[in-house]
Design a protein around this motif. Structure first.
Motif, PDB file in Angstrom:
ATOM      1  N   VAL A 128       0.917  -1.204  -0.139  1.00 41.99           N
ATOM      2  CA  VAL A 128      -0.125  -0.044  -0.077  1.00 41.99           C
ATOM      3  C   VAL A 128       0.786   1.165   0.090  1.00 41.99           C
ATOM      4  N   ASN A 129       2.213   1.073   0.449  1.00 44.08           N
ATOM      5  CA  ASN A 129       3.105   2.378   0.298  1.00 44.08           C
ATOM      6  C   ASN A 129       3.662   2.605  -1.040  1.00 44.08           C
ATOM      7  N   ASN A 130       3.586   1.718  -1.870  1.00 42.46           N
ATOM      8  CA  ASN A 130       4.019   1.825  -3.062  1.00 42.46           C
ATOM      9  C   ASN A 130       3.295   2.585  -4.050  1.00 42.46           C
ATOM     10  N   ASP A 131       3.784   3.756  -4.741  1.00 42.48           N
ATOM     11  CA  ASP A 131       3.384   4.595  -5.659  1.00 42.48           C
ATOM     12  C   ASP A 131       3.451   3.997  -7.181  1.00 42.48           C
ATOM     13  N   TYR A 132       2.648   3.501  -7.717  1.00 38.95           N
ATOM     14  CA  TYR A 132       2.794   2.785  -8.973  1.00 38.95           C
ATOM     15  C   TYR A 132       2.693   3.874 -10.210  1.00 38.95           C
ATOM     16  N   THR A 133       2.698   5.056  -9.974  1.00 34.19           N
ATOM     17  CA  THR A 133       2.776   6.117 -10.833  1.00 34.19           C
ATOM     18  C   THR A 133       4.161   6.063 -11.521  1.00 34.19           C
ATOM     19  N   LEU A 134       4.284   6.285 -12.794  1.00 36.96           N
ATOM     20  CA  LEU A 134       5.448   6.372 -13.340  1.00 36.96           C
ATOM     21  C   LEU A 134       6.320   7.744 -13.179  1.00 36.96           C
ATOM     22  N   SER A 135       7.423   7.735 -13.005  1.00 31.36           N
ATOM     23  CA  SER A 135       8.186   9.064 -12.713  1.00 31.36           C
ATOM     24  C   SER A 135       8.113   9.839 -14.202  1.00 31.36           C
ATOM     25  N   GLY A 136       8.374  11.114 -14.040  1.00 24.29           N
ATOM     26  CA  GLY A 136       8.269  11.953 -15.334  1.00 24.29           C
ATOM     27  C   GLY A 136       9.631  11.499 -16.389  1.00 24.29           C
ATOM     28  N   SER A 137      10.463  10.885 -15.788  1.00 29.28           N
ATOM     29  CA  SER A 137      11.640  10.656 -16.582  1.00 29.28           C
ATOM     30  C   SER A 137      11.535   9.165 -17.092  1.00 29.28           C
ATOM     31  N   SER A 138      10.664   8.376 -16.847  1.00 28.12           N
ATOM     32  CA  SER A 138      10.307   6.968 -17.303  1.00 28.12           C
ATOM     33  C   SER A 138      10.100   7.009 -18.712  1.00 28.12           C
ATOM     34  N   PRO A 139      10.750   6.081 -19.483  1.00 31.36           N
ATOM     35  CA  PRO A 139      10.406   6.062 -20.810  1.00 31.36           C
ATOM     36  C   PRO A 139       8.898   5.419 -21.240  1.00 31.36           C
ATOM     37  N   GLY A 140       8.156   5.002 -19.997  1.00 29.78           N
ATOM     38  CA  GLY A 140       7.037   4.784 -20.467  1.00 29.78           C
ATOM     39  C   GLY A 140       5.792   5.924 -20.062  1.00 29.78           C
ATOM     40  N   PHE A 141       6.410   6.807 -19.440  1.00 26.61           N
ATOM     41  CA  PHE A 141       5.538   8.166 -19.022  1.00 26.61           C
ATOM     42  C   PHE A 141       4.459   8.501 -20.072  1.00 26.61           C
TER      43      PHE A 141
END
Length: 198
Positions: A128-141
């Protein structure tokens, strides 16, 4: 399988499976999907594989796009086997324990760290503490089929780690929780809820 849409003799069509978190637990040898068929769309999911059974069993002609396949099993190399005639577009695959086979299709990012915002213990397993949002620098963003991010938060979806849907009101308190009254008597109950979107 987590989602089975039929059997070897009868398969269902026209399903949409979108914005979900799936995880194999322990030595469970089930795949995520079985017997999907034409016009089934599997999109914007995070699939955490913890054994070598793979993601699909007897699936055909489905559209699989904008998903993240994360494998914790060094013995697993092919995350998309047993999905015959399926179309794989704009998916991301990654394994911190080895190298995965490339995903055939268009716009797939193979063996690329998704770069989640927060990942406890460097493991995509549910927390529950994970944030599965991709960072802005992720190739998948911005690499999904609609230009949003690949994975849970694509298609402008608000995924909530606590598991409740954002578009509906939800009850968070009922008082009193248990009440004993005689037949024909009034009962006073207070209900508190969050409005849709909160």
């Amino acid at each position: 399988s987590f989602i089975s849409l039929g059997s070897a003799t009868s398969q269902c069509e026209n399903w949409v499976i979108r914005n979900n978190f799936f995880q194999q637990l322990g030595t469970n040898t089930n795949s995520f999907f079985s017997f999907t068929k034409g016009n089934t769309i599997i999109q914007n999911n995070l699939l955490v594989l913890n054994n070598s059974s793979g993601s699909f069993t007897s699936c055909t002609s489905s559209l699989v796009q904008d998903n993240i396949f994360w494998s914790n099993d060094a013995a697993l190399s092919d995350v998309i086997s047993d999905c015959v005639g399926c179309t794989f577009n704009n998916n991301l695959s990654y394994s911190p324990t080895g190298t995965l086979d490339p995903i055939a299709g268009t716009g797939n990012l193979d063996n690329v760290d998704p770069q989640f915002i927060t990942l406890m213990n460097n493991d995509a397993a549910w927390d529950v503490n994970n944030d599965y949002t991709l960072s802005g620098s992720s190739p998948g963003f911005t690499a999904s089929s609609d230009g949003t991010q690949i994975g849970l938060y694509g298609s402008s979806h608000t995924f909530v780690n606590q598991g409740y849907p954002v578009g509906y009101p939800r009850v968070h308190q009922v008082t009193p929780a248990v009440v004993n009254v005689s037949l024909g008597s009034d009962v006073m109950i207070n209900i508190k809820a969050f409005k849709a979107g909160l």
